[in-house]
Motif scaffolding. Structure first.
Motif, PDB file in Angstrom:
ATOM      1  N   LEU A  28       1.041  -1.344   0.357  1.00 41.28           N
ATOM      2  CA  LEU A  28      -0.241  -0.195  -0.189  1.00 41.28           C
ATOM      3  C   LEU A  28       1.111   0.840  -0.294  1.00 41.28           C
ATOM      4  CD1 LEU A  28      -3.287   0.482   0.374  1.00 41.28           C
ATOM      5  CD2 LEU A  28      -3.021   1.370   2.699  1.00 41.28           C
ATOM      6  N   PHE A  29       0.412   2.290  -0.796  1.00 43.46           N
ATOM      7  CA  PHE A  29       1.644   3.614  -1.294  1.00 43.46           C
ATOM      8  C   PHE A  29       0.110   4.654  -0.987  1.00 43.46           C
ATOM      9  CE2 PHE A  29       3.663   7.003  -2.130  1.00 43.46           C
ATOM     10  CZ  PHE A  29       5.162   6.996  -2.201  1.00 43.46           C
ATOM     11  N   ILE A  30      -0.345   5.370   0.004  1.00 40.20           N
ATOM     12  CA  ILE A  30      -0.755   6.473   0.710  1.00 40.20           C
ATOM     13  C   ILE A  30      -0.499   7.794  -0.404  1.00 40.20           C
ATOM     14  CG2 ILE A  30      -2.414   7.319   1.730  1.00 40.20           C
ATOM     15  CD1 ILE A  30      -2.835   4.878   0.565  1.00 40.20           C
ATOM     16  N   LYS A  31      -0.832   8.363  -0.666  1.00 37.36           N
ATOM     17  CA  LYS A  31      -0.272   9.424  -2.060  1.00 37.36           C
ATOM     18  C   LYS A  31      -1.865  10.680  -1.417  1.00 37.36           C
ATOM     19  CE  LYS A  31       2.543  12.295  -4.855  1.00 37.36           C
ATOM     20  NZ  LYS A  31       3.343  12.995  -4.260  1.00 37.36           N
ATOM     21  N   LEU A 334      -0.657  15.989   1.634  1.00 37.18           N
ATOM     22  CA  LEU A 334      -1.934  16.132   2.105  1.00 37.18           C
ATOM     23  C   LEU A 334      -3.201  15.310   1.474  1.00 37.18           C
ATOM     24  CD1 LEU A 334      -2.757  17.884   4.350  1.00 37.18           C
ATOM     25  CD2 LEU A 334      -4.373  19.399   2.865  1.00 37.18           C
ATOM     26  N   LEU A 335      -3.355  14.495   2.760  1.00 35.65           N
ATOM     27  CA  LEU A 335      -4.705  13.394   2.782  1.00 35.65           C
ATOM     28  C   LEU A 335      -5.509  13.937   2.923  1.00 35.65           C
ATOM     29  CD1 LEU A 335      -2.744   9.977   3.794  1.00 35.65           C
ATOM     30  CD2 LEU A 335      -3.204  10.841   1.127  1.00 35.65           C
ATOM     31  N   PHE A 336      -5.949  14.460   4.459  1.00 34.64           N
ATOM     32  CA  PHE A 336      -7.151  15.097   5.017  1.00 34.64           C
ATOM     33  C   PHE A 336      -6.462  16.275   5.431  1.00 34.64           C
ATOM     34  CE2 PHE A 336     -10.438  15.428   8.438  1.00 34.64           C
ATOM     35  CZ  PHE A 336     -11.662  14.816   7.636  1.00 34.64           C
ATOM     36  N   GLU A 337      -7.041  17.307   5.465  1.00 36.29           N
ATOM     37  CA  GLU A 337      -6.972  18.769   6.588  1.00 36.29           C
ATOM     38  C   GLU A 337      -8.442  18.987   7.398  1.00 36.29           C
ATOM     39  OE1 GLU A 337      -6.483  21.457   3.167  1.00 36.29           O
ATOM     40  OE2 GLU A 337      -8.064  21.004   2.042  1.00 36.29           O
ATOM     41  N   ASP A 338      -8.193  20.100   7.651  1.00 35.04           N
ATOM     42  CA  ASP A 338      -9.313  20.912   8.483  1.00 35.04           C
ATOM     43  C   ASP A 338      -9.577  20.305   9.794  1.00 35.04           C
ATOM     44  OD1 ASP A 338      -8.888  22.874   7.197  1.00 35.04           O
ATOM     45  OD2 ASP A 338     -10.467  22.456   5.319  1.00 35.04           O
ATOM     46  N   ALA A 339      -8.996  18.895  10.623  1.00 35.47           N
ATOM     47  CA  ALA A 339      -9.497  18.669  11.795  1.00 35.47           C
ATOM     48  C   ALA A 339      -7.657  17.848  12.157  1.00 35.47           C
ATOM     49  CB  ALA A 339     -10.082  17.245  11.358  1.00 35.47           C
ATOM     50  N   LEU A 371      -5.223  10.551  -2.092  1.00 40.14           N
ATOM     51  CA  LEU A 371      -6.147   9.927  -1.531  1.00 40.14           C
ATOM     52  C   LEU A 371      -6.890  11.880  -1.095  1.00 40.14           C
ATOM     53  CD1 LEU A 371      -6.576   8.126   1.672  1.00 40.14           C
ATOM     54  CD2 LEU A 371      -8.172   8.250  -0.120  1.00 40.14           C
ATOM     55  N   THR A 372      -7.590  12.383  -1.091  1.00 35.79           N
ATOM     56  CA  THR A 372      -8.199  13.656  -1.120  1.00 35.79           C
ATOM     57  C   THR A 372      -9.285  13.927   0.208  1.00 35.79           C
ATOM     58  OG1 THR A 372     -10.043  14.358  -2.579  1.00 35.79           O
ATOM     59  CG2 THR A 372      -7.715  14.405  -2.833  1.00 35.79           C
ATOM     60  N   ILE A 617       4.374   6.575   5.070  1.00 38.12           N
ATOM     61  CA  ILE A 617       4.372   6.822   7.104  1.00 38.12           C
ATOM     62  C   ILE A 617       3.255   7.566   6.810  1.00 38.12           C
ATOM     63  CG2 ILE A 617       6.165   8.453   7.634  1.00 38.12           C
ATOM     64  CD1 ILE A 617       6.153   7.434  10.055  1.00 38.12           C
ATOM     65  N   LEU A 618       2.348   8.014   7.546  1.00 38.79           N
ATOM     66  CA  LEU A 618       1.441   8.612   7.707  1.00 38.79           C
ATOM     67  C   LEU A 618       1.851   9.721   8.978  1.00 38.79           C
ATOM     68  CD1 LEU A 618      -2.165   6.958   6.991  1.00 38.79           C
ATOM     69  CD2 LEU A 618      -0.531   8.324   5.072  1.00 38.79           C
ATOM     70  N   VAL A 619       1.493  10.920   8.858  1.00 37.42           N
ATOM     71  CA  VAL A 619       1.922  11.634  10.296  1.00 37.42           C
ATOM     72  C   VAL A 619       0.548  12.822  10.900  1.00 37.42           C
ATOM     73  CG1 VAL A 619       2.974  13.116  11.118  1.00 37.42           C
ATOM     74  CG2 VAL A 619       3.889  11.389  10.020  1.00 37.42           C
ATOM     75  N   GLY A 620       0.149  12.512  11.853  1.00 42.24           N
ATOM     76  CA  GLY A 620      -1.029  13.267  11.848  1.00 42.24           C
ATOM     77  C   GLY A 620      -1.452  14.881  13.265  1.00 42.24           C
ATOM     78  N   THR A 621      -1.433  15.651  12.591  1.00 45.15           N
ATOM     79  CA  THR A 621      -0.932  17.040  13.039  1.00 45.15           C
ATOM     80  C   THR A 621      -2.867  17.903  13.720  1.00 45.15           C
ATOM     81  OG1 THR A 621      -1.357  18.392  11.305  1.00 45.15           O
ATOM     82  CG2 THR A 621       0.469  17.053  11.660  1.00 45.15           C
ATOM     83  N   THR A 622      -2.081  18.840  14.284  1.00 46.28           N
ATOM     84  CA  THR A 622      -3.596  19.704  14.619  1.00 46.28           C
ATOM     85  C   THR A 622      -4.760  20.479  12.955  1.00 46.28           C
ATOM     86  OG1 THR A 622      -2.234  21.839  14.940  1.00 46.28           O
ATOM     87  CG2 THR A 622      -2.676  20.117  16.753  1.00 46.28           C
ATOM     88  N   THR A 623      -3.584  20.423  12.739  1.00 46.87           N
ATOM     89  CA  THR A 623      -4.089  20.961  11.140  1.00 46.87           C
ATOM     90  C   THR A 623      -4.848  19.708   9.554  1.00 46.87           C
ATOM     91  OG1 THR A 623      -1.857  20.771   9.567  1.00 46.87           O
ATOM     92  CG2 THR A 623      -3.233  23.311  10.735  1.00 46.87           C
ATOM     93  N   GLY A 624      -4.069  18.520  10.437  1.00 50.74           N
ATOM     94  CA  GLY A 624      -4.112  17.489   9.132  1.00 50.74           C
ATOM     95  C   GLY A 624      -4.105  16.486   9.407  1.00 50.74           C
ATOM     96  N   LEU A 625      -3.559  16.116   7.889  1.00 53.70           N
ATOM     97  CA  LEU A 625      -3.479  14.563   7.415  1.00 53.70           C
ATOM     98  C   LEU A 625      -1.961  13.854   6.428  1.00 53.70           C
ATOM     99  CD1 LEU A 625      -2.474  11.272   8.610  1.00 53.70           C
ATOM    100  CD2 LEU A 625      -4.525  10.426   7.373  1.00 53.70           C
ATOM    101  N   TYR A 626      -0.949  13.611   6.801  1.00 46.90           N
ATOM    102  CA  TYR A 626      -0.055  13.964   5.469  1.00 46.90           C
ATOM    103  C   TYR A 626       0.479  12.957   5.689  1.00 46.90           C
ATOM    104  CZ  TYR A 626      -0.509  19.107   6.789  1.00 46.90           C
ATOM    105  OH  TYR A 626      -0.777  20.271   6.800  1.00 46.90           O
TER     106      TYR A 626
END
Length: 982
Positions: A28-31, A334-339, A371-372, A617-626
């Protein structure tokens, strides 16, 4: 036999299932979507309508727009205007690194002088006067040793400072250089041009492209073909060998009011199409799977005039309104933002995200997936704060502010009985038994294959928050770390009903403080991360000890809030940064550069780091998922750090003098130079945002500066001397720029120059020579005078020595006398103390006398009575001995001789007994002590004191001890009382 076969089949099925799960994760390679960087008028301060772009060997970008050329060195935008102030419609960098530009009736080169200033140099003088009305230059190519400029009216080929012009029959609508061949389109079709003979070879008729106007030619899918793309959106396959064309596909529909404006094939093989209305359309390497989705929806304008792939792999879109950089080669997307992201879990071909807004789930993913945010759906029943996502018993559990939820294909169900759950952990040694870690203690969670998960009960005896918990090797023993209260070591009974033991550690037992402690397992050790190092627990000593390897690796200044192993790497959250190091390396290095752009955006102590495999690798922050691609090699590219300009002001002058930055020699500056400013940049970085610099002025600074985003450095009031300015750079993708240096020297003032110093030496030498002569003569005179004075002083000195000897002898006699007096007084005081001890002994003898009298009456034996009588006789004889009184009086007079003198002078009628009593009262002895010394009764002493008061003329209220002390301290006696006594 059948049973064995079924068992073997089951094992194979399970093994295959596990293999598929692991293989799915490994492959699996998520981008996410690439970042689009906008450049607006606020940045470049020029016209917003752009036409073309190119890049030189140093990575500097040149943009053609209505104002001329805008040159971007990664930090500063420079404007270059043409002599006639026309727009620049075409730019091209030649194989020799020369930047060519074409505008309206103007063509030439853009250069940079030795001071870092960009300027335009026209080549119009090479063209015959009659051919200079060629209007706009739309394209520039390099082919067959020539630079070819195309306008609608003519082709202009320049080589060796010679220009050749080739007018069009009607109009040159398109041209391109391909494999060192030049192709041109006019009303007749496509032709190739031999620049040596200026002869055309007809290749394709216009009707072979259905009369459509070509936009570009790009390498085709097959090795022997070329793709022709038309303005109307058609793709034609061209075989240059047999000169055949085939319509392959149409990008735009017949009724579309859109047009293709440009197209490029990137170094990765992908095709990017710029349009008039639809922004950018991307195709894969085979020209299929056209995407107009969210990837490029972020462009700031719909109309794309041109596309360009930079040497770093970025796609630059020059727009009708601004410039956009599409960072397609970035290892970060950036995969996911605003959370705010707290946990991520791949589960059954989907990605689940726990956020502060609830749980989001993606559409199915497999292989390499983009992924968006649009591909994620919020699970309605899980809205609110979700903390963690975990898979147990092949079921997905969500720990939520509202409790525990089970997520399945059928929906979401809540387990009753709990609220506020951080996470769930399995209990070692127990089957299907788990602990639910809540805001206020622990709950037992059990699983049954039929009934599923169930909350059994709360484990009594511990009500602290259990977000950070780890089970030790000892049965039933758990470590719980509280962010503010320190560390708890708890033990749960065998029945899993209550806590039977709690040890609380704060700042004792070796811990530096009770704050910000986290517990984790590393290399089969339980370690505790703190604000001042990483510790392990020694059970034998009941003490926390420093983990030397990890503490030496991370230091004691910053807290390691997260630490876990995955494969050959150890991932960590180090204060506000995340990264990894190779676990088994002897001297590992902390790899944090790739993640620097997320610095400071993590949830403290709840950092979300989820490796999918070795590369993704996926990294989650206060602004979104990268998503991060670890295969990215930041050191593969050689980015050059450049000093783009250097200047100084002399004294208080407002005028700025530019310095030659191209020289390798030492630049000499005037003595009064101040306000020296260096500007620098690294244009070849892939990530041009948040570039950081570190600098060092050798000769003034002691070390390299901290990393900063400031792209200039200013120095004021430097003293005369030689200096070397060093600067290096890095990007937040881990790219590192080479070091740039600049040597300069600040000249000394005229009075500090070499000739001035030589003059000073000559004058100084002459002055010293004549001074020496004068001093020698003066010395001779002074020496003679000194000899005379010395003889006189010697005579006076001898007399003074004789006088001093006499004075010394006198002083010695006085000191000896004082010493003798002090010795007499000291010995007298010792005798007084001795007499006091005798008094104590007399009291003891009296007490023994009284006891022996009682014993005599009690003893029946006559011989014993006789012995007692003899003892009484001896004691009484000793008591009647008044020798100690005489010793006391003699010594008292020696110690307090002034007292008796003044007492007798003021009261001459006092008897010897009364003088004795005054001495005792003066020493603050009690009536009992005085009675013991004088061998009298206490009543007798009281009567004697009463009579003495009258003799001294004292009133009843006066204190006799104070009265006598006043007598002793009065220099001239006690006159007023003497008068009363008279």
């Amino acid at each position: 036999m059948r049973f064995k076969f079924m068992l073997l089949l089951l094992v194979l099925l399970l093994s295959n299932t596990f293999y598929n799960l692991n293989a799915q994760t490994d492959s699996l390679f998520i981008k996410g979507i690439p970042r689009v960087i906008h450049y607006t008028k606020k940045d470049f301060q020029g016209s917003t309508q752009f036409w073309t772009v190119c890049q030189d060997e140093e990575g500097v970008l040149y943009f053609g727009n209505n104002d001329g050329a805008l040159v971007f060195d990664g930090q500063i935008w420079h404007k270059v205007s043409l002599p006639n102030n026309s727009s620049i419609r075409s730019l091209k960098v030649s194989s020799r690194g020369i930047v060519y530009a074409g505008g309206f009736n103007e063509l030439g080169v853009i250069k940079k002088d030795s001071f870092g200033k960009y300027f335009y140099e026209s080549l119009l003088n090479l063209i015959p006067i009659e051919d200079r009305n060629f209007e706009n230059i739309w394209q520039i190519h390099e082919a067959q040793g020539h630079m070819v400029f195309r306008s609608f009216k003519m082709l202009i080929a320049i080589a060796n400072n010679t220009a050749k012009t080739l007018p069009a029959n009607r109009s040159y609508t398109f041209s391109i250089s391909f494999d060192n061949k030049l192709f041109v389109q006019d009303e007749e079709g496509i032709k190739s041009l031999d620049l040596r003979s200026l002869s055309f070879t007809h290749l394709f008729n216009q009707d072979q492209f259905n009369g459509e106007e070509l936009i570009t030619l790009i390498p085709g899918v097959a090795l022997d073909e070329v793709l022709a793309i038309t303005k109307q959106g058609s793709f034609y396959r061209i075989n240059l060998n047999n000169r055949s064309t085939t319509l392959w596909q149409k990008l735009l529909t017949e009724k579309s009011n859109d047009l293709v404006t440009c197209a490029i094939r990137s170094s990765s093989g992908s095709i990017y199409i710029g349009t008039l209305r639809s922004k950018v359309i991307s195709l894969d390497a085979n020209g299929y799977r056209i995407s107009t989705g969210a990837t490029f929806s972020g462009l700031q304008d719909n109309t794309v005039h041109n596309l360009f792939e930079s040497s770093e792999g970025n796609i630059w879109a020059v727009l009708n309104n601004g410039i956009d950089c599409i960072d397609v080669k970035s290892p970060v997307s950036l995969l996911f933002e605003d959370a705010s992201i707290y946990d991520v879990l791949p589960y059954k071909n989907k990605i689940y995200i726990a956020t502060n807004q609830g749980v989001f789930v993606s559409t199915p993913v497999s292989g390499k997936t983009v992924l968006t945010k649009e591909r994620f759906v919020n699970l309605n029943s899980l809205r609110g704060q979700a903390w963690s996502l975990q898979k147990f018993e092949d079921q997905l559990l969500c720990s939520h502010d509202k409790g525990i939820f089970v997520i399945s294909d059928k929906g979401v169900s809540k387990l009753p009985g709990v609220q506020g759950i951080w996470k769930i952990i399995p209990i070692k040694g127990e089957t299907n038994q788990y602990l639910a870690c809540s805001y206020h203690g622990l709950f037992l969670l059990s699983y049954d294959s039929k009934a599923g998960f169930k909350v059994v009960h709360k484990i009594e005896g511990f009500d602290e928050s259990c977000r950070d918990i780890l089970q030790s090797e000892a049965p039933g023993v758990f470590w719980v770390c509280h962010g503010y209260k320190g560390v708890f070591k708890i033990k749960i009974d065998a029945a899993l009903k209550r806590i039977v033991g709690v040890e609380h550690f704060k700042d004792q037992n070796g811990l530096p403080s009770p704050f910000n402690i986290n517990v984790t397992r590393w290399n089969d050790e339980i370690v505790f991360t703190t604000n001042a190092g990483i510790y392990t627990y020694d059970a034998a000593k009941n003490k926390f000890l420093l983990h030397h390897f990890l503490t030496s690796l991370f230091g004691k200044e910053l807290n390691v809030r997260r630490l876990f192993q995955y494969s050959d790497k150890t991932w960590f959250a180090h204060d506000n940064e995340v990264g990894y190091f190779k676990t088994n390396e002897e001297k590992p290095e902390l790899q944090k550069d790739l993640f620097l752009q997320l610095k400071g955006s993590f949830n403290p102590s709840m950092e979300c780091i989820v490796p999918l495999n070795q590369k993704n690798i996926l990294v989650g922050t206060t602004t979104g998922l990268y998503a991060f691609d670890l295969s990215y090699n930041a050191s593969a590219r050689n980015a050059k750090t450049m000093i783009t300009s250097a200047s100084f002001k002399e004294d208080q002058s407002e005028n700025t003098s530019m310095l030659d930055i191209a020289t390798t020699h030492v630049t000499k500056l005037p003595h009064k130079s101040n306000n020296i400013i260096f500007h620098f940049s690294t244009p070849a970085f892939q990530n041009k945002l948040n570039v950081q610099y570190s600098y060092w002025l050798e000769g003034a600074d002691n070390k390299w500066s901290d990393w900063s985003e400031a792209s200039f450095r200013e120095y004021n009031l430097l003293s005369a001397g030689s200096y070397i300015f060093h600067v290096k750079s890095r990007s937040l993708l881990g790219e590192k720029g080479t070091e740039a240096i600049y040597r300069f020297e600040i000249l000394p003032a005229w009075y500090q120059s070499s000739w001035a110093i030589a003059f000073y030496i000559i004058i100084g030498g002459a002055t010293i020579f004549f001074t020496i002569l004068l001093v020698k003569r003066r010395i001779r005179r002074e020496k003679e005078k000194t000899l005379r004075e010395e003889r006189e002083k010697r005579r006076v000195l001898e007399l003074e020595i004789e006088r001093m000897k006499l004075a010394g002898e006198k002083e010695k006699i006085l000191k000896d006398k004082e010493q003798l007096e002090e010795d007499v007084i000291y010995k007298s005081k010792e005798l007084v103390n001795y007499t006091t001890l005798l008094v104590k002994k007399r009291e003891l003898l009296i007490e023994m006398q009284d006891q022996l009298k009682e014993l005599k009456d009690a003893v029946k034996n006559e011989s014993s009575r006789q012995s007692v009588r003899e003892l009484l006789k001896k004691i009484n004889g000793n008591l009647q001995n008044e020798e100690h009184i005489k010793v006391f009086e003699a010594n008292f007079e020696r110690v307090h001789h002034d007292f008796f003198t003044k007492l007798k002078a003021n009261f001459p009628d006092l008897t010897q007994k009364e003088l004795q009593l005054c001495a005792f009262v003066r020493m603050n002895l009690t009536n009992k002590e005085i009675a013991s010394i004088l061998n009298l009764s206490v009543r007798g002493i009281e009567t004697a004191r009463y009579r003495l008061r009258k003799r001294l003329g004292m009133s009843h209220e006066e204190d006799m001890s104070a009265f006598l002390e006043k007598l002793h301290s009065t220099p001239d006696g006690f006159g007023e009382f003497a008068e009363l006594s008279v």
